[in-house]
Write an enzyme that holds these catalytic residues in place. Structure first.
Site, PDB file in Angstrom:
ATOM      1  N   SER A   6       1.141  -1.518   0.098  1.00 14.12           N
ATOM      2  CA  SER A   6       0.100  -0.074  -0.070  1.00 14.12           C
ATOM      3  C   SER A   6       1.012   1.304  -0.027  1.00 14.12           C
ATOM      4  O   SER A   6       1.973   1.306   0.856  1.00 14.12           O
ATOM      5  CB  SER A   6      -0.304  -0.257   1.071  1.00 14.12           C
ATOM      6  OG  SER A   6      -1.144   1.476   1.697  1.00 14.12           O
ATOM      7  N   HIS A  31      -1.412  -1.231  -4.685  1.00 13.25           N
ATOM      8  CA  HIS A  31      -2.357  -1.061  -4.022  1.00 13.25           C
ATOM      9  C   HIS A  31      -2.588   0.520  -3.471  1.00 13.25           C
ATOM     10  O   HIS A  31      -1.579   0.966  -2.573  1.00 13.25           O
ATOM     11  CB  HIS A  31      -2.212  -1.837  -2.570  1.00 13.25           C
ATOM     12  CG  HIS A  31      -4.047  -1.708  -1.123  1.00 13.25           C
ATOM     13  ND1 HIS A  31      -5.239  -2.560  -1.677  1.00 13.25           N
ATOM     14  CD2 HIS A  31      -3.719  -0.770  -0.355  1.00 13.25           C
ATOM     15  CE1 HIS A  31      -6.599  -1.867  -0.891  1.00 13.25           C
ATOM     16  NE2 HIS A  31      -5.239  -0.671  -0.421  1.00 13.25           N
ATOM     17  N   ASP A  33      -4.929   3.468  -2.555  1.00 15.90           N
ATOM     18  CA  ASP A  33      -6.039   3.921  -1.008  1.00 15.90           C
ATOM     19  C   ASP A  33      -6.305   4.868  -1.584  1.00 15.90           C
ATOM     20  O   ASP A  33      -5.393   6.540  -1.264  1.00 15.90           O
ATOM     21  CB  ASP A  33      -5.408   4.320  -0.040  1.00 15.90           C
ATOM     22  CG  ASP A  33      -5.140   2.845   0.721  1.00 15.90           C
ATOM     23  OD1 ASP A  33      -5.722   1.617   0.923  1.00 15.90           O
ATOM     24  OD2 ASP A  33      -4.379   2.213   1.435  1.00 15.90           O
ATOM     25  N   MET A  35      -9.377   8.034  -0.371  1.00 19.47           N
ATOM     26  CA  MET A  35      -9.816   8.247   0.787  1.00 19.47           C
ATOM     27  C   MET A  35     -10.578  10.040   0.202  1.00 19.47           C
ATOM     28  O   MET A  35     -10.049  10.721   0.239  1.00 19.47           O
ATOM     29  CB  MET A  35      -9.345   8.951   2.081  1.00 19.47           C
ATOM     30  CG  MET A  35      -8.481   7.519   2.193  1.00 19.47           C
ATOM     31  SD  MET A  35      -7.615   7.574   3.811  1.00 19.47           S
ATOM     32  CE  MET A  35      -6.935   5.789   3.238  1.00 19.47           C
ATOM     33  N   HIS A  64      -8.034   0.857  -4.018  1.00 19.91           N
ATOM     34  CA  HIS A  64      -9.335   0.827  -3.079  1.00 19.91           C
ATOM     35  C   HIS A  64      -9.719   1.959  -2.958  1.00 19.91           C
ATOM     36  O   HIS A  64      -9.385   3.033  -2.100  1.00 19.91           O
ATOM     37  CB  HIS A  64      -8.204   0.526  -1.968  1.00 19.91           C
ATOM     38  CG  HIS A  64      -9.206   0.402  -0.668  1.00 19.91           C
ATOM     39  ND1 HIS A  64      -8.636  -0.703   0.902  1.00 19.91           N
ATOM     40  CD2 HIS A  64     -10.205  -0.167  -0.305  1.00 19.91           C
ATOM     41  CE1 HIS A  64      -9.824  -0.029   1.896  1.00 19.91           C
ATOM     42  NE2 HIS A  64     -11.067  -0.282   0.970  1.00 19.91           N
ATOM     43  N   MET A  66     -12.301   4.338  -0.446  1.00 17.26           N
ATOM     44  CA  MET A  66     -12.626   4.553   0.816  1.00 17.26           C
ATOM     45  C   MET A  66     -13.524   5.576   0.360  1.00 17.26           C
ATOM     46  O   MET A  66     -13.378   7.504   1.353  1.00 17.26           O
ATOM     47  CB  MET A  66     -11.213   5.070   1.666  1.00 17.26           C
ATOM     48  CG  MET A  66     -10.852   3.623   2.082  1.00 17.26           C
ATOM     49  SD  MET A  66      -9.208   3.216   2.874  1.00 17.26           S
ATOM     50  CE  MET A  66      -8.725   3.659   0.926  1.00 17.26           C
ATOM     51  N   MET A 135     -11.030  -5.867   5.675  1.00 14.88           N
ATOM     52  CA  MET A 135     -10.146  -4.749   6.260  1.00 14.88           C
ATOM     53  C   MET A 135     -10.136  -5.698   7.445  1.00 14.88           C
ATOM     54  O   MET A 135     -11.223  -6.310   8.242  1.00 14.88           O
ATOM     55  CB  MET A 135     -11.265  -3.451   6.851  1.00 14.88           C
ATOM     56  CG  MET A 135     -11.456  -2.340   5.541  1.00 14.88           C
ATOM     57  SD  MET A 135      -9.994  -1.870   4.383  1.00 14.88           S
ATOM     58  CE  MET A 135      -8.898  -1.345   5.596  1.00 14.88           C
ATOM     59  N   ASP A 172      -6.267  -6.525   4.387  1.00 15.39           N
ATOM     60  CA  ASP A 172      -5.729  -4.651   4.146  1.00 15.39           C
ATOM     61  C   ASP A 172      -6.087  -4.923   5.533  1.00 15.39           C
ATOM     62  O   ASP A 172      -6.891  -4.578   6.577  1.00 15.39           O
ATOM     63  CB  ASP A 172      -6.747  -3.730   3.121  1.00 15.39           C
ATOM     64  CG  ASP A 172      -6.229  -2.722   3.139  1.00 15.39           C
ATOM     65  OD1 ASP A 172      -4.280  -2.709   4.038  1.00 15.39           O
ATOM     66  OD2 ASP A 172      -6.577  -1.900   2.508  1.00 15.39           O
TER      67      ASP A 172
HETATM   68  C1  DX5 Z   1      -6.029   1.569   5.765  1.00 16.91           C
HETATM   69  C2  DX5 Z   1      -5.809   1.537   4.048  1.00 16.91           C
HETATM   70  C3  DX5 Z   1      -4.527   0.014   4.519  1.00 16.91           C
HETATM   71  C4  DX5 Z   1      -2.957   1.023   5.271  1.00 16.91           C
HETATM   72  C5  DX5 Z   1      -2.521  -0.040   5.279  1.00 16.91           C
HETATM   73  O1  DX5 Z   1      -7.281   2.540   5.710  1.00 16.91           O
HETATM   74  O2  DX5 Z   1      -6.966   1.120   3.671  1.00 16.91           O
HETATM   75  O3  DX5 Z   1      -4.081   0.015   3.028  1.00 16.91           O
HETATM   76  O4  DX5 Z   1      -2.971   1.427   4.100  1.00 16.91           O
HETATM   77  O5  DX5 Z   1      -1.561  -0.031   6.095  1.00 16.91           O
HETATM   78  P1  DX5 Z   1      -0.700  -1.057   7.281  1.00 16.91           P
HETATM   79  O6  DX5 Z   1      -0.633  -1.670   6.070  1.00 16.91           O
HETATM   80  O7  DX5 Z   1       0.409  -0.187   7.637  1.00 16.91           O
HETATM   81  O8  DX5 Z   1      -1.813  -1.145   8.179  1.00 16.91           O
HETATM   82 ZN    ZN Z   2      -6.169  -0.388   1.805  1.00 19.58          ZN
END
Ligand code: DX5
Ligand code: ZN
Length: 212
Positions: A6, A31, A33, A35, A64, A66, A135, A172
């Site tokens: 990620s 990956h 993220d 948001m 991903h 969010m 998650m 994740d």
């Molecule tokens: C959290 C993200 C993850 C995050 C994971 O909302 O979806 O992908 O980056 O990070 P670690 O591996 O540090 O928990």
């Molecule tokens: Zn993620």
């Protein structure tokens, strides 16, 4: 186990180099993220930066979402041709519509559930997706403590065996060399890891330690 670093935990001052490095170090997917500051209390990157990432990445993107407005974000990111776009069950009223929209772009749709959302909620949608993301932290930030969701993984595996045996399981949040064997044992196909990989000085060694 496939490994999807990620980039949330990468150094954004040298993001292109970080993406090139993890791809060379053996990442299977990148990956990303996304948001929106509404579904989760944080904001990350939009399509301009993800386009730059896609131009240097030599591995497929795993986006991903969010966000609250999934259809809007699918339209923003689909032109970048990621392998997967995943969206949260909790943020959507019209799940099949979003799944269809992702599929129409030739992208594999995936659905995500938070740690407190039961696997049984996925019963009606699993046959339409190519991956389910469970998650193991509440979404929004990297570096949080792993929530042991092993029973959910096993329950999902059983659900998929009945309705969609080819569908992959991704996990994740808080993934590291400490829990990767138990995750594999429970039935996980793809491990997402942010702080564990980017916090390691040797990305190749970190990624290899997750390929169990
Ligand atoms: C959290 C993200 C993850 C995050 C994971 O909302 O979806 O992908 O980056 O990070 P670690 O591996 O540090 O928990
Ligand atoms: Zn993620």
């Amino acid at each position: 186990m496939l490994v999807a670093p990620s980039i949330l935990s990468a150094d954004f001052g040298i993001l292109a180099k970080e993406v090139i490095d993890i791809c060379e170090a053996g990442a299977d997917l990148v990956h990303v993220d996304v948001m929106d500051g509404h579904f989760v209390p944080n904001m990350t990157i939009g399509p301009l930066v993800v386009k730059a990432v896609s131009e240097v990445a030599t591995k497929p993107l795993d986006i991903h979402l969010m966000v609250e407005d999934n259809s809007f974000f699918v339209e923003l990111f689909a032109p970048l041709k990621p392998r997967y776009i995943s969206f949260h069950y909790e943020s959507e009223k019209h799940h099949h519509r979003v799944i269809q929209k992702i599929r129409e772009y030739g992208i594999s749709p995936a659905i995500v559930i938070n740690p407190a959302t039961p696997v049984s909620f996925l019963q009606e949608v699993v046959k339409y997706v190519d991956m389910v993301l469970l998650m193991s932290v509440n979404p929004g930030f990297g570096g949080q403590k792993f929530i042991p969701i092993y029973d959910k993984i096993k329950e999902l595996k059983e659900l998929l065996q009945k309705h969609n045996p080819k569908c992959l399981i991704e996990v994740d949040g808080g993934v590291s060399d400490k829990n990767i064997h138990a995750l594999k044992e429970a039935g996980v196909d793809i491990a997402v890891a942010g702080s564990y990989i980017f916090g390691h000085k040797d990305y190749k060694a970190a990624i290899e330690s997750l390929k169990v």
